[in-house]
Design a protein around this motif. Structure first.
Motif, PDB file in Angstrom:
ATOM      1  N   HIS A  89     -33.962 -27.002  39.051  1.00 13.03           N
ATOM      2  CA  HIS A  89     -34.426 -25.713  38.542  1.00 13.03           C
ATOM      3  C   HIS A  89     -33.869 -24.630  39.462  1.00 13.03           C
ATOM      4  O   HIS A  89     -33.469 -24.914  40.599  1.00 13.03           O
ATOM      5  N   HIS A  90     -33.840 -23.404  38.964  1.00 10.39           N
ATOM      6  CA  HIS A  90     -33.384 -22.304  39.806  1.00 10.39           C
ATOM      7  C   HIS A  90     -33.954 -21.001  39.285  1.00 10.39           C
ATOM      8  O   HIS A  90     -34.044 -20.784  38.077  1.00 10.39           O
ATOM      9  N   MET A  91     -34.362 -20.150  40.229  1.00  2.00           N
ATOM     10  CA  MET A  91     -34.843 -18.820  39.898  1.00  2.00           C
ATOM     11  C   MET A  91     -33.864 -17.813  40.469  1.00  2.00           C
ATOM     12  O   MET A  91     -33.328 -17.996  41.563  1.00  2.00           O
ATOM     13  N   SER A  92     -33.592 -16.741  39.726  1.00  2.01           N
ATOM     14  CA  SER A  92     -32.612 -15.750  40.166  1.00  2.01           C
ATOM     15  C   SER A  92     -33.018 -15.134  41.501  1.00  2.01           C
ATOM     16  O   SER A  92     -34.166 -14.716  41.676  1.00  2.01           O
ATOM     17  N   PRO A  93     -32.069 -15.066  42.449  1.00  2.94           N
ATOM     18  CA  PRO A  93     -32.387 -14.472  43.757  1.00  2.94           C
ATOM     19  C   PRO A  93     -32.464 -12.942  43.719  1.00  2.94           C
ATOM     20  O   PRO A  93     -32.901 -12.334  44.682  1.00  2.94           O
ATOM     21  N   LYS A  97     -35.962  -7.595  36.542  1.00  2.48           N
ATOM     22  CA  LYS A  97     -36.407  -7.321  35.179  1.00  2.48           C
ATOM     23  C   LYS A  97     -36.918  -8.565  34.458  1.00  2.48           C
ATOM     24  O   LYS A  97     -37.387  -8.483  33.337  1.00  2.48           O
ATOM     25  N   HIS A  98     -36.774  -9.716  35.073  1.00  2.12           N
ATOM     26  CA  HIS A  98     -37.348 -10.927  34.475  1.00  2.12           C
ATOM     27  C   HIS A  98     -37.781 -11.885  35.580  1.00  2.12           C
ATOM     28  O   HIS A  98     -37.351 -11.758  36.732  1.00  2.12           O
ATOM     29  N   SER A  99     -38.649 -12.807  35.226  1.00  3.03           N
ATOM     30  CA  SER A  99     -39.108 -13.817  36.196  1.00  3.03           C
ATOM     31  C   SER A  99     -38.920 -15.203  35.597  1.00  3.03           C
ATOM     32  O   SER A  99     -39.843 -16.011  35.523  1.00  3.03           O
ATOM     33  N   LEU A 100     -37.687 -15.450  35.133  1.00  2.00           N
ATOM     34  CA  LEU A 100     -37.372 -16.708  34.461  1.00  2.00           C
ATOM     35  C   LEU A 100     -36.915 -17.778  35.449  1.00  2.00           C
ATOM     36  O   LEU A 100     -36.161 -17.497  36.384  1.00  2.00           O
ATOM     37  N   VAL A 101     -37.366 -18.989  35.198  1.00  3.24           N
ATOM     38  CA  VAL A 101     -36.877 -20.150  35.938  1.00  3.24           C
ATOM     39  C   VAL A 101     -36.079 -21.006  34.953  1.00  3.24           C
ATOM     40  O   VAL A 101     -36.597 -21.386  33.895  1.00  3.24           O
ATOM     41  N   ALA A 102     -34.806 -21.268  35.297  1.00  4.84           N
ATOM     42  CA  ALA A 102     -33.976 -22.135  34.462  1.00  4.84           C
ATOM     43  C   ALA A 102     -34.198 -23.579  34.909  1.00  4.84           C
ATOM     44  O   ALA A 102     -34.173 -23.869  36.112  1.00  4.84           O
ATOM     45  N   SER A 133     -27.279 -29.537  36.791  1.00  2.00           N
ATOM     46  CA  SER A 133     -27.316 -28.446  37.768  1.00  2.00           C
ATOM     47  C   SER A 133     -27.380 -27.105  37.048  1.00  2.00           C
ATOM     48  O   SER A 133     -26.712 -26.918  36.023  1.00  2.00           O
ATOM     49  N   VAL A 134     -28.180 -26.181  37.588  1.00  2.00           N
ATOM     50  CA  VAL A 134     -28.274 -24.826  37.034  1.00  2.00           C
ATOM     51  C   VAL A 134     -28.242 -23.829  38.194  1.00  2.00           C
ATOM     52  O   VAL A 134     -28.792 -24.094  39.255  1.00  2.00           O
ATOM     53  N   ARG A 135     -27.592 -22.681  37.967  1.00  4.47           N
ATOM     54  CA  ARG A 135     -27.544 -21.635  38.990  1.00  4.47           C
ATOM     55  C   ARG A 135     -27.472 -20.257  38.339  1.00  4.47           C
ATOM     56  O   ARG A 135     -26.636 -20.026  37.467  1.00  4.47           O
ATOM     57  N   TRP A 136     -28.327 -19.349  38.814  1.00  8.26           N
ATOM     58  CA  TRP A 136     -28.221 -17.951  38.422  1.00  8.26           C
ATOM     59  C   TRP A 136     -27.168 -17.269  39.289  1.00  8.26           C
ATOM     60  O   TRP A 136     -26.999 -17.603  40.466  1.00  8.26           O
ATOM     61  N   ILE A 143     -27.029 -13.508  34.185  1.00  7.72           N
ATOM     62  CA  ILE A 143     -25.968 -14.509  34.029  1.00  7.72           C
ATOM     63  C   ILE A 143     -26.370 -15.820  34.699  1.00  7.72           C
ATOM     64  O   ILE A 143     -26.822 -15.849  35.842  1.00  7.72           O
ATOM     65  N   LEU A 144     -26.168 -16.891  33.954  1.00  3.53           N
ATOM     66  CA  LEU A 144     -26.610 -18.222  34.372  1.00  3.53           C
ATOM     67  C   LEU A 144     -25.501 -19.230  34.119  1.00  3.53           C
ATOM     68  O   LEU A 144     -24.806 -19.156  33.112  1.00  3.53           O
ATOM     69  N   ALA A 145     -25.310 -20.168  35.053  1.00 10.45           N
ATOM     70  CA  ALA A 145     -24.327 -21.245  34.869  1.00 10.45           C
ATOM     71  C   ALA A 145     -25.051 -22.585  34.803  1.00 10.45           C
ATOM     72  O   ALA A 145     -26.030 -22.809  35.524  1.00 10.45           O
ATOM     73  N   THR A 146     -24.577 -23.468  33.927  1.00 13.58           N
ATOM     74  CA  THR A 146     -25.169 -24.805  33.783  1.00 13.58           C
ATOM     75  C   THR A 146     -24.079 -25.866  33.782  1.00 13.58           C
ATOM     76  O   THR A 146     -22.996 -25.654  33.241  1.00 13.58           O
ATOM     77  N   ALA A 147     -24.372 -26.998  34.397  1.00 16.14           N
ATOM     78  CA  ALA A 147     -23.433 -28.129  34.450  1.00 16.14           C
ATOM     79  C   ALA A 147     -24.100 -29.354  33.851  1.00 16.14           C
ATOM     80  O   ALA A 147     -25.289 -29.594  34.074  1.00 16.14           O
ATOM     81  N   SER A 148     -23.311 -30.131  33.115  1.00 15.27           N
ATOM     82  CA  SER A 148     -23.899 -31.234  32.346  1.00 15.27           C
ATOM     83  C   SER A 148     -23.110 -32.527  32.500  1.00 15.27           C
ATOM     84  O   SER A 148     -21.933 -32.535  32.903  1.00 15.27           O
ATOM     85  N   ALA A 149     -23.764 -33.612  32.116  1.00 11.88           N
ATOM     86  CA  ALA A 149     -23.107 -34.924  32.080  1.00 11.88           C
ATOM     87  C   ALA A 149     -22.089 -35.005  30.956  1.00 11.88           C
ATOM     88  O   ALA A 149     -21.348 -35.991  30.860  1.00 11.88           O
TER      89      ALA A 149
END
Length: 342
Positions: A89-93, A97-102, A133-136, A143-149
């Motif tokens: 999981h990752h929360m934007s550093p 304007k938002h409090s989203l956890v990916a 893996s996920v990263r803001w 903007i969010l990046a995601t990595a997958s199998a």
């Protein structure tokens, strides 16, 4: 510092060194142990402080839950339950304007959880396998990046409902090399590691094809920096990190029981850090202290400090030797000011 273990235990350490010694052991100031009824039942995969206040932190686990903790009471204030193992999981550093956890799970859909409402508010669809893996972005809060199998890396703008912005292509659009693949791939295996550079201009990815790649995060272009073979045998997410504020900036990558240090933009292997007695599981970099922290299967967390360059001394000038000795041990003693008398 927060740490999570394979036994489900979470420990908070005080990093302050009040011993005056270069080598010291950090004190644990808080523990969610096995005896706690709030502890995770299986391996803790990710822990993260709330970016704006250490009164709260978030943990996620293979017990299919993500918990939001009150640091003072060490009790969960919120609990999210998912259908499968939670890999990351990752929360934007930087988000204001938002409090989203990916949240990346065994499910191929990326989950977005809102801390304000305490609910899962959205899913991002596009991947065809589990998200490892996920990263803001540390530059743009949406903007969010995601990595997958599924061998892909996708970048998203969470304000848009219609799919990802783009999918990274290791061949930069050269279809002759892509073997007529229907979907752009970032690696020839599972992509299980992601990390933005400190300024957010670049994205580093790791794959089980033993390759590390550096991408322009705005255009999605593969910069084609060659790091050589970067061993990656992790079945889960690979927790590597990138330095911030160094020259040159470096990537720190777990490699067996050691940590490989690569120059980010040249690909050169600068050093190999050895100190663990078993495989290294994760790396994290503290930009304020300029220190690296590594956790391993030997149940140790090690702190690494950079070797300081000896100060430049002009032959003609007579310099206080004691001052040089102190500066070599700690840069805080290094006097960077010049006086008019000199």
């Amino acid at each position: 510092m927060l740490s999570g273990g394979a036994d489900g235990v979470i420990v908070i350490y005080d990093l302050e060194n009040d011993t005056g010694k270069q080598q010291y052991t950090c004190k644990a100031v808080g523990t969610v142990g096995r005896s706690s009824r709030f502890a995770h039942k299986f391996s803790v995969e990710t822990v993260q402080w709330y970016p704006f206040d250490t009164g709260m932190f978030i943990s996620s686990s293979f017990d299919k839950t993500m918990k939001v903790w009150d640091t003072e009471t060490l009790k969960p204030a919120e609990r999210f339950v998912f259908d499968g193992n939670v890999y990351c999981h990752h929360m934007s550093p930087i988000a204001r304007k938002h409090s989203l956890v990916a949240v990346g799970t065994k499910n191929q859909k990326l989950q977005l959880c809102d801390l304000k409402s305490g609910s899962r508010i959205h899913v991002l669809q596009g991947h065809r396998a589990e998200i490892l893996s996920v990263r803001w972005s540390p530059r743009y809060e949406n903007i969010l990046a995601t990595a997958s199998a599924d061998s892909t890396v996708r970048l998203w703008d969470v304000r848009r409902a219609s799919g990802s912005l783009f999918t990274l292509d290791q061949h930069n659009g050269d279809k002759s090399k892509a073997a007529a693949e229907a979907v752009n791939t970032a690696h020839d295996g599972r992509v299980n590691g992601l990390c933005f550079s400190g300024d957010g201009l670049y994205l580093v990815t790791m794959g089980t094809d033993d390759r590390m790649r550096l991408w322009n995060s705005a255009t999605g272009e593969n910069t084609l920096v060659n790091y050589g073979k970067v061993s990656n045998e992790s079945r889960k997410g690979l927790k590597f990190t990138v330095s911030s504020g160094c020259s040159p900036d470096c990537a720190f990558v777990p490699c067996g029981s050691s940590v490989a240090v690569y120059a980010l933009h040249s690909g050169e292997l600068l050093s190999t850090l050895r100190g663990h007695y078993n495989n290294v599981d994760c790396c994290d970099f503290h930009p304020d202290y300029q220190e690296l922290y590594t956790g391993g299967k030997d149940c140790n967390i090690l702190a690494w400090v950079p070797a300081l360059r000896p100060p430049d001394v002009e032959e003609e000038s007579s310099v206080n030797k004691d001052a040089i000795g102190l500066a070599a041990v700690n840069p805080a003693f290094d006097d960077a000011w010049s006086s008019e008398e000199d």
